[in-house]
Design a protein around this motif. Structure first.
Motif, PDB file in Angstrom:
ATOM      1  N   UNK A 216      22.548 -37.034  52.502  1.00 50.07           N
ATOM      2  CA  UNK A 216      22.994 -36.553  51.198  1.00 50.07           C
ATOM      3  C   UNK A 216      23.901 -37.551  50.476  1.00 50.07           C
ATOM      4  N   UNK A 217      23.893 -38.795  50.911  1.00 45.47           N
ATOM      5  CA  UNK A 217      24.767 -39.759  50.250  1.00 45.47           C
ATOM      6  C   UNK A 217      24.306 -39.996  48.822  1.00 45.47           C
ATOM      7  N   UNK A 218      25.267 -40.039  47.902  1.00 43.85           N
ATOM      8  CA  UNK A 218      24.977 -40.198  46.481  1.00 43.85           C
ATOM      9  C   UNK A 218      25.402 -41.568  45.964  1.00 43.85           C
ATOM     10  N   UNK A 219      26.684 -41.916  46.123  1.00 45.87           N
ATOM     11  CA  UNK A 219      27.166 -43.204  45.639  1.00 45.87           C
ATOM     12  C   UNK A 219      28.560 -43.473  46.181  1.00 45.87           C
ATOM     13  N   UNK A 220      29.002 -44.718  46.028  1.00 47.65           N
ATOM     14  CA  UNK A 220      30.375 -45.070  46.371  1.00 47.65           C
ATOM     15  C   UNK A 220      31.057 -45.643  45.138  1.00 47.65           C
TER      16      UNK A 220
ATOM     17  N   UNK B  93      35.105 -47.057  56.165  1.00 47.93           N
ATOM     18  CA  UNK B  93      33.883 -46.410  55.684  1.00 47.93           C
ATOM     19  C   UNK B  93      32.734 -46.663  56.662  1.00 47.93           C
ATOM     20  N   UNK B  94      32.590 -47.914  57.086  1.00 54.82           N
ATOM     21  CA  UNK B  94      31.509 -48.262  58.008  1.00 54.82           C
ATOM     22  C   UNK B  94      31.674 -47.552  59.352  1.00 54.82           C
ATOM     23  N   UNK B  95      32.918 -47.452  59.809  1.00 54.05           N
ATOM     24  CA  UNK B  95      33.180 -46.763  61.069  1.00 54.05           C
ATOM     25  C   UNK B  95      32.846 -45.274  60.957  1.00 54.05           C
ATOM     26  N   UNK B  96      33.216 -44.682  59.830  1.00 47.73           N
ATOM     27  CA  UNK B  96      32.966 -43.243  59.630  1.00 47.73           C
ATOM     28  C   UNK B  96      31.474 -42.930  59.656  1.00 47.73           C
ATOM     29  N   UNK B  97      30.684 -43.775  58.987  1.00 44.81           N
ATOM     30  CA  UNK B  97      29.245 -43.534  58.908  1.00 44.81           C
ATOM     31  C   UNK B  97      28.454 -44.253  60.002  1.00 44.81           C
TER      32      UNK B  97
ATOM     33  N   UNK C 112      23.826 -47.106  53.477  1.00 43.17           N
ATOM     34  CA  UNK C 112      24.154 -45.690  53.323  1.00 43.17           C
ATOM     35  C   UNK C 112      22.937 -44.890  52.863  1.00 43.17           C
ATOM     36  N   UNK C 113      22.136 -45.472  51.976  1.00 39.89           N
ATOM     37  CA  UNK C 113      20.926 -44.797  51.507  1.00 39.89           C
ATOM     38  C   UNK C 113      19.999 -44.460  52.670  1.00 39.89           C
ATOM     39  N   UNK C 114      19.911 -45.376  53.618  1.00 43.62           N
ATOM     40  CA  UNK C 114      19.014 -45.193  54.754  1.00 43.62           C
ATOM     41  C   UNK C 114      19.612 -44.292  55.828  1.00 43.62           C
TER      42      UNK C 114
END
Length: 384
Positions: A132-136, A95-99, A126-128
């Motif tokens: 369009x991130x909503x939640x995990x 996840x961290x690599x993707x974002x 992720x918020x920062x």
């Protein structure tokens, strides 16, 4: 310029706390229900503190108080095992690599606080980082534990209704005919490529709304207003059929770029029309096959039984007749009464599952640009 007015629609609860930009009169806001914040109850369980050695000065400032968040309960619900933690951190790494985010190092903390702290950290980042991130969600099935990330475009509980009568009036205004041709190409793109429904098509939601209003007027007792109401309905049908023929013609796409290049802005209104046309053409070139409904999903958990209780995107995105008059006001009220029966709505949503499989590179850039275009186009059309 924003000529927006808002109409409360139903009792729909949008759980997100958002500040939508309402569009012109018919692009109305769906009323957001009172979002009652779910407070976190005080837990009887004491929280573990991890601090520096006692002999260090200002030790309190170096304490790390692990999060009392919903993630803690989520993690605690996972079955404890070495594999659970291994899967968790493998998924977190993907996840961290993707974002392209650097996650906090938390492995040194005891279970389950190590995972809770990691989730709290990655959510804040992720918020920062992601528009369009909503939640995990942390998912644990029979095989492994992994993250699912949700990206969502917040439509702002708004009715995106585009009035074709405005374009009709513009076409018949000698001073604004050049503007009308520019916007005609924009509407042809929205009709054919972006897939915006048209209210004179029997398969559209608004077709049956207008039909219902026509039946009501014809069946009610005749009054002084009856003739006026019927005239508005007939005019909406005539203009709708006439404009659909113009919008349907793909020649508007063929000459789209030519119209932009030959258009000379002489005033602010010209500049606004040209800006909208350029953005629509850019969308057409960048996303030649993308449809507004491509990522439509319910913005909440929904079983098969719940699917009939969801506001489809086709109900709040459409070409329609006019933004003024009795017909418009009645339509908005009718849509309001219809939508208040629904429990949730569809929005553009992408779910990314970090369980070892290939991760989609899809994003919501198209939706961000398209809905901004719809706002701008509506502002313009609400001047005619």
């Amino acid at each position: 310029m924003n000529y927006a007015q808002t109409y409360p629609i139903g009792n729909y609860h949008n759980t997100r706390t958002a500040t939508p930009t309402a569009i012109a009169p018919p692009i109305k806001r769906v009323r957001q229900l009172d979002a009652k914040a779910k407070g976190h109850k005080r837990s009887a369980k004491r929280q573990t503190e991890i601090s520096s050695d006692n002999n260090v000065a200002n030790g309190f400032l170096k304490c790390i108080f692990l999060p009392k968040l919903k993630e803690t309960k989520t993690v605690q619900a996972c079955r404890k095992s070495d594999k659970t933690e291994r899967d968790f951190y493998q998924s977190l790494s993907k996840l961290a690599e993707h974002y392209q985010i650097e996650p906090m190092q938390t492995r040194q903390f005891p279970y389950p606080y190590n995972m809770a702290l990691a989730m709290s950290d990655i959510e804040e980042k992720l918020k920062l980082k992601v528009l369009d991130w909503e939640e995990i969600h942390l998912v644990q099935d029979s095989k492994k534990t992994y993250f699912v990330s949700e990206e969502r475009y917040n439509t702002g509980t708004t009715l995106f209704y585009i009035p074709v009568a405005s374009l009709y009036r513009m076409l018949h205004n000698p001073k604004r005919k050049r503007n009308a041709h520019l916007l005609l190409s924009v509407c042809t793109y929205l009709y054919h490529i972006a897939g915006i429904p048209y209210y004179r098509q029997e398969a559209s939601y608004l077709y049956w709304m207008y039909e219902m209003m026509n039946d009501w007027v014809e069946q009610d007792d005749s009054t002084d207003e009856t003739a006026v109401y019927l005239a508005e309905i007939k005019q909406a049908e005539y203009i709708g059929d006439y404009m659909e023929q113009r919008i349907y013609n793909r020649i508007n796409l063929t000459v789209f770029e030519q119209r932009i290049n030959s258009f000379k802005a002489k005033d602010d209104f010209d500049t606004e029309c040209l800006t909208v046309a350029k953005e629509a053409f850019s969308l057409y070139q960048t996303y030649p096959n993308e449809n507004v409904f491509r990522n439509a999903k319910p913005n909440g958990e929904a079983s098969e039984e719940d699917m009939e209780n969801i506001i489809g995107m086709e109900k709040y995105i459409s070409f329609y007749a006019d933004y003024k008059g009795w017909l418009n006001e009645t339509l908005i009220e009718l849509v309001n009464n219809e939508i208040q029966e629904y429990g949730q709505m569809e929005e553009p949503i992408i779910l990314k599952q970090f369980d070892g499989r290939d991760i989609t590179a899809n994003n919501l850039c198209f939706e961000n640009r398209l809905f901004t275009l719809l706002h701008s186009l509506s502002d313009i059309l609400h001047t005619f």
